[in-house]
Design a protein around this motif. Structure first.
Motif, mmCIF file in Angstrom:
data_model
loop_
_atom_site.group_PDB
_atom_site.id
_atom_site.type_symbol
_atom_site.label_atom_id
_atom_site.label_comp_id
_atom_site.label_asym_id
_atom_site.label_seq_id
_atom_site.Cartn_x
_atom_site.Cartn_y
_atom_site.Cartn_z
ATOM 1 N N GLU A 53 -3.401 -40.833 -16.013
ATOM 2 C CA GLU A 53 -4.650 -41.290 -16.361
ATOM 3 C C GLU A 53 -4.843 -41.142 -17.928
ATOM 4 O O GLU A 53 -4.312 -40.111 -18.790
ATOM 5 C CB GLU A 53 -5.601 -40.098 -15.987
ATOM 6 N N ARG A 54 -5.238 -42.106 -18.596
ATOM 7 C CA ARG A 54 -5.241 -42.155 -20.097
ATOM 8 C C ARG A 54 -5.964 -41.316 -20.646
ATOM 9 O O ARG A 54 -7.366 -40.966 -20.269
ATOM 10 C CB ARG A 54 -5.543 -43.713 -20.613
ATOM 11 N N THR A 55 -5.500 -40.421 -21.566
ATOM 12 C CA THR A 55 -6.321 -39.508 -22.417
ATOM 13 C C THR A 55 -6.388 -40.095 -23.708
ATOM 14 O O THR A 55 -7.321 -39.467 -24.645
ATOM 15 C CB THR A 55 -5.587 -37.926 -22.494
ATOM 16 N N ALA A 111 -1.055 -40.092 -21.622
ATOM 17 C CA ALA A 111 -1.620 -39.853 -20.303
ATOM 18 C C ALA A 111 -1.384 -38.701 -19.828
ATOM 19 O O ALA A 111 -0.398 -37.707 -20.252
ATOM 20 C CB ALA A 111 -0.817 -41.017 -19.462
#
Lengths: 217, 217
Positions: free
Chosen positions: B30-32, B37
DNA sequence: GACTATGGACAGTAGAGCTATCCGTACCGG
DNA sequence: CCGGTACGGATAGCTCTACTGTCCATAGTC
């Protein structure tokens, strides 16, 4: 016959035949002059076995060579030769470098089942490590469902082995017998796996009511 | 967690994780931020499955990707997903480019056995071609001994499949179930092969009286 | 005697499955 | 806020397997 004919009759390229000769899978032909040789039906047979073990059995060239060497050794007990084919099946899991919890549990589980059925097997049998490795992997992956099927697999394989061995007993010629056993063992894995898939499709259809996309025929 | 921790916890190198991400075996984290990620336990689980399928099941990276794609597809019927794992087992023999005599005989033989047992299987099942291929190979190699064991294999695998499918029926969560089934199917092949070897050693010992070189223990 | 096939040595190739390097950005302790 | 490590992404390189191709000198063949 010469190499060209051997190639035509086996469907294996001359280059590959030379490769198998180099690697020791195929014995050299009989010399007819310092740099000429002739091959017989034994070579053709052997070549077909090589392709079967590699293409259908999925063995590597090296594994194939080792199996064939065992087949050729007349001093090796029949099922010792077979044992050589054991380590050659589909991917053996990591050797027990440092037995972790899963590995220990798996080993104990297998030992219990084996004792329960009274099987006499040697710890040197590569299949032992292979089985423990699979079991351990399954335990690491989560629930022990596969592990719970172990008893089932052992019961059914006992019956299978019983009949396979019985079929071998009623034979004469050692060389041909060993060949047949080794091929039967290695190709048998593939056949059994395929049959298992077919059975799974049929049973899932009956028990889950899922229709096949296209009926056979 | 970030990729370093994922690597440490799974035992898979960061380079390999990146490789699996590239090849589509592992979903992206999940992209942060635009170029950072984070990964969760699902990724760790998936990574362990990947290694199990590749190392223990002997699947190729591509086959593994396809199997996992089927697992991820929620629209696929359960045993359709399983079927995807079918073509992935150990080496499928040549497709029927030009069905020769052996192939035809093998196909007839299989069809007869399947009809006899009343199995409902689709011709599209890759296991069908695989089984025919093995049978044909054996016929080409000489006597039809393996072929004579086909009935035995079908009978025993029917029982195995019956119980495997039954074990699946009593479940809820689809995602986890499919995972378990696929792993059980692929790793099961290896386990069954190993158990078969152990059973063969035991039976050969009893029927042929050959002593094991080293008793277990 | 021209032509193709052969044995033997060795170099080259294609694909699989990683592994290493590089770059520019991000997080983290001080 | 600054230096050091980690990260993602892209690309190049590596190792191994299983061949495949080329070369050469000799053999067999018409």
């Amino acid at each position: 016959m010469r190499v060209g004919e051997l190639s035509r009759r086996s469907g294996v390229s001359v280059a590959s035949i030379k490769y198998y000769l180099r690697e020791g899978l195929l014995p050299a032909g009989e010399r007819t002059s310092p740099n000429q040789a002739s091959y017989d039906d034994g070579h053709l047979r052997r070549l077909r076995m090589i392709r079967a073990l590699i293409d259908v059995g999925g063995l590597s060239v090296v594994a194939t060579r080792d199996v064939l060497a065992a087949v050729d050794d007349p001093d090796l007990p029949l099922f010792e030769a077979l044992g050589r084919a054991s380590g050659t099946t589909t991917a053996a899991p990591v050797p027990p470098e440092e037995p972790d919890e899963a590995w220990t549990a798996a080993a104990r589980m297998l030992a219990e089942h084996v004792d329960e059925r009274g099987w006499q097997v040697s710890a040197e049998n590569p299949a032992w490590h292979s089985a423990v490795g699979v079991l351990a992997t399954y335990l690491r992956l989560g629930d022990g469902d596969l592990a719970r099927q172990l008893g089932l697999y052992m019961r059914t394989m006992e019956e299978v082995a019983e009949r396979e061995v019985a079929a071998v007993v009623e034979r004469g010629d050692r060389a041909r017998t060993v060949e047949g056993v080794v091929v039967g063992t290695v190709l048998g894995d593939t056949l059994i796996a395929a049959v298992r898939r077919l059975a799974q499709q049929d049973r899932s259809l009956r028990l889950l009511g899922e229709a096949p996309t296209h009926p056979r025929g």
